[in-house]
Design a protein around this motif. Structure first.
Motif, short mmCIF file in Angstrom:
data_model
loop_
_atom_site.label_atom_id
_atom_site.label_comp_id
_atom_site.label_asym_id
_atom_site.label_seq_id
_atom_site.Cartn_x
_atom_site.Cartn_y
_atom_site.Cartn_z
N UNK A 82 0.76 -1.10 0.01
CA UNK A 82 0.37 0.02 0.15
C UNK A 82 0.72 1.72 -0.18
N UNK A 83 2.19 1.42 0.62
CA UNK A 83 3.15 2.44 0.82
C UNK A 83 3.19 2.55 -0.84
N UNK A 84 3.88 1.48 -1.09
CA UNK A 84 4.70 1.80 -2.50
C UNK A 84 3.64 2.23 -3.24
N UNK A 85 2.42 1.41 -3.38
CA UNK A 85 1.33 2.22 -4.56
C UNK A 85 1.15 3.86 -3.97
N UNK A 86 1.54 4.19 -2.98
CA UNK A 86 0.73 5.63 -3.32
C UNK A 86 1.99 6.59 -3.10
N UNK A 87 3.06 5.93 -2.78
CA UNK A 87 4.17 6.47 -3.64
C UNK A 87 4.64 6.82 -5.24
N UNK A 88 4.42 5.99 -5.77
CA UNK A 88 3.84 5.49 -7.08
C UNK A 88 3.02 5.96 -7.78
N UNK A 89 1.51 5.81 -7.04
CA UNK A 89 0.12 7.00 -7.69
C UNK A 89 1.00 8.70 -7.66
N UNK A 90 1.68 9.13 -6.55
CA UNK A 90 1.45 10.12 -6.20
C UNK A 90 2.64 10.81 -7.30
N UNK A 91 3.26 9.76 -7.15
CA UNK A 91 4.91 10.80 -7.99
C UNK A 91 4.04 10.73 -9.49
N UNK A 92 3.66 9.83 -10.38
CA UNK A 92 3.53 9.04 -11.79
C UNK A 92 2.38 10.12 -12.32
N UNK A 93 0.99 10.10 -11.36
CA UNK A 93 0.26 10.27 -12.03
C UNK A 93 -0.75 11.62 -11.08
N UNK A 94 -0.84 11.62 -9.16
CA UNK A 94 -1.01 13.05 -9.30
C UNK A 94 -0.07 14.05 -9.13
N UNK A 95 1.34 13.74 -8.99
CA UNK A 95 2.23 15.25 -9.27
C UNK A 95 1.24 15.89 -10.67
N UNK A 96 2.12 15.17 -11.14
CA UNK A 96 1.94 15.32 -13.11
C UNK A 96 0.31 15.70 -13.72
N UNK A 97 -0.53 15.27 -13.11
CA UNK A 97 -1.54 15.89 -13.45
C UNK A 97 -2.25 16.69 -13.15
N UNK A 98 -3.11 17.98 -14.08
CA UNK A 98 -2.89 19.24 -13.59
C UNK A 98 -4.47 19.31 -13.14
N UNK A 99 -4.93 20.22 -12.21
CA UNK A 99 -5.33 19.47 -11.52
C UNK A 99 -7.25 19.64 -12.08
N UNK A 100 -7.06 20.96 -13.14
CA UNK A 100 -8.14 20.95 -13.76
C UNK A 100 -8.59 19.54 -14.77
N UNK A 101 -7.54 19.18 -14.71
CA UNK A 101 -8.13 17.41 -15.24
C UNK A 101 -9.65 16.74 -14.14
N UNK A 102 -10.58 16.82 -15.25
CA UNK A 102 -11.55 15.94 -14.20
C UNK A 102 -11.61 14.18 -13.86
N UNK A 103 -10.16 13.44 -14.07
CA UNK A 103 -9.67 12.36 -13.34
C UNK A 103 -8.98 12.14 -12.71
N UNK A 104 -8.39 13.85 -12.10
CA UNK A 104 -7.79 14.15 -10.65
C UNK A 104 -8.60 13.48 -9.77
N UNK A 105 -10.25 13.62 -9.83
CA UNK A 105 -10.80 13.70 -8.53
C UNK A 105 -10.83 12.54 -8.17
N UNK A 106 -11.13 11.40 -9.34
CA UNK A 106 -10.60 10.16 -8.87
C UNK A 106 -9.34 9.92 -8.26
N UNK A 107 -8.03 9.95 -9.32
CA UNK A 107 -6.97 9.40 -8.48
C UNK A 107 -7.00 10.36 -6.46
N UNK A 108 -7.81 11.53 -6.91
CA UNK A 108 -7.65 11.78 -5.30
C UNK A 108 -8.04 11.39 -4.89
N UNK A 109 -9.30 10.70 -5.10
CA UNK A 109 -10.31 9.55 -3.60
C UNK A 109 -9.11 8.74 -3.53
N UNK A 110 -8.82 7.82 -4.52
CA UNK A 110 -7.90 6.50 -4.40
C UNK A 110 -6.88 6.58 -3.04
N UNK A 111 -6.07 7.82 -3.80
CA UNK A 111 -5.08 8.31 -2.52
C UNK A 111 -4.96 8.62 -1.23
#
Ligand code: HEM
Ligand code: HEM
Length: 178
Positions: free
Chosen positions: A20-49
């Motif tokens: 779970x910790x690796x998932x948080x680190x990988x998703x945080x770095x490669x999905x959240x950090x690089x995705x602009x907040x204006x992108x609709x998919x960001x909401x689901x990524x943030x919820x999951x994170x």
């Protein structure tokens, strides 16, 4: 009587939390950090994170409770004396930094109003960026520190198991404890 393995609950929690910790680190770095907040998919990524991160926090508390209630194998005597001490210190620092990740993530979510945006009725959009919230820097720096600690920890575990051949990985696996 000394035991040769951690309690099964700690073994299960170690590997589940590791994932779970690796998932948080990988998703945080490669999905959240690089995705602009204006992108609709960001909401689901943030919820999951957030759900994953809060579950890490709860399971870490359970792990500490189980750790204090069960008998652990004696500290390692293989390798150099200073590396054994270092190993124990690194474990402690990992616990502290994981809790820092959870606390800073939660503080960032509260500062930026995420609970009502992501889980409430509010039709408010996300803030343009999280950069303006100081606690985001704490979360990001702690993430880099945790990555370095995990590399050190995994490297040391593999070194013990495959170079010193002291069967270290067995201590963190399921099986008879005597
Ligand atoms: C995100 C990944 C990981 C984290 C956060 C993590 C964290 C920890 C912590 C905090 C401990 C101390 C346990 C205690 O005394 O309460 C520990 C022990 C241990 N870990 Fe990990 N770990 C991770 C991944 C791994 C991996 C991939 C391996 C194997 C290559 C591994 C092998 C071990 C072993 C063998 C022990 C027992 C060490 C001993 O008995 O002295 N860990 N881990
Ligand atoms: C062990 C737990 C956690 C890990 C490993 C983790 C990891 C990460 C990482 C690597 C990033 C990217 C950081 C950057 O470089 O900017 C990030 C961003 C973030 N995390 Fe976490 N996190 C955890 C827990 C949490 C929790 C519990 C929450 C909220 C309740 C949270 C909320 C956030 C938010 C809001 C961002 C910013 C997203 C963005 O910059 O777009 N995190 N996290």
């Amino acid at each position: 009587m000394t035991v040769t393995r951690y309690h099964w609950a700690l073994v299960v929690l170690h590997w589940l939390l590791g994932f779970m910790i690796l998932l948080g680190l990988v998703m945080g770095t490669f999905s959240l950090e690089t995705m602009p907040n204006s992108q609709p998919e960001k909401l689901d990524s943030l919820r999951g994170h957030m759900i994953n991160g809060l579950a890490v926090g709860a399971l870490m508390v359970l792990r500490l409770v189980m750790r204090s209630l069960t008998q652990r194998p004696a500290p390692l005597t293989t390798g150099l004396a200073w590396t054994s001490k270092l190993g124990q210190r690194v474990h402690l620092v990992i616990y502290v930094v994981v809790f820092l990740m959870v606390a800073s993530g939660l503080a960032l979510a509260l500062q930026s109003g995420l609970p009502s945006i992501l889980f409430g009725e509010s039709a408010q959009p996300l803030p343009n960026t999280f950069d303006g919230f100081w606690v985001r820097a704490v979360h990001a720096i702690a993430a880099k520190l945790l990555m370095a600690l995990i590399v050190l920890h995994v490297g040391a575990a593999l070194w013990h198991h495959y170079v010193l051949r002291d069967g270290l990985l067995r201590r963190m696996s399921l099986g008879p404890r005597e």
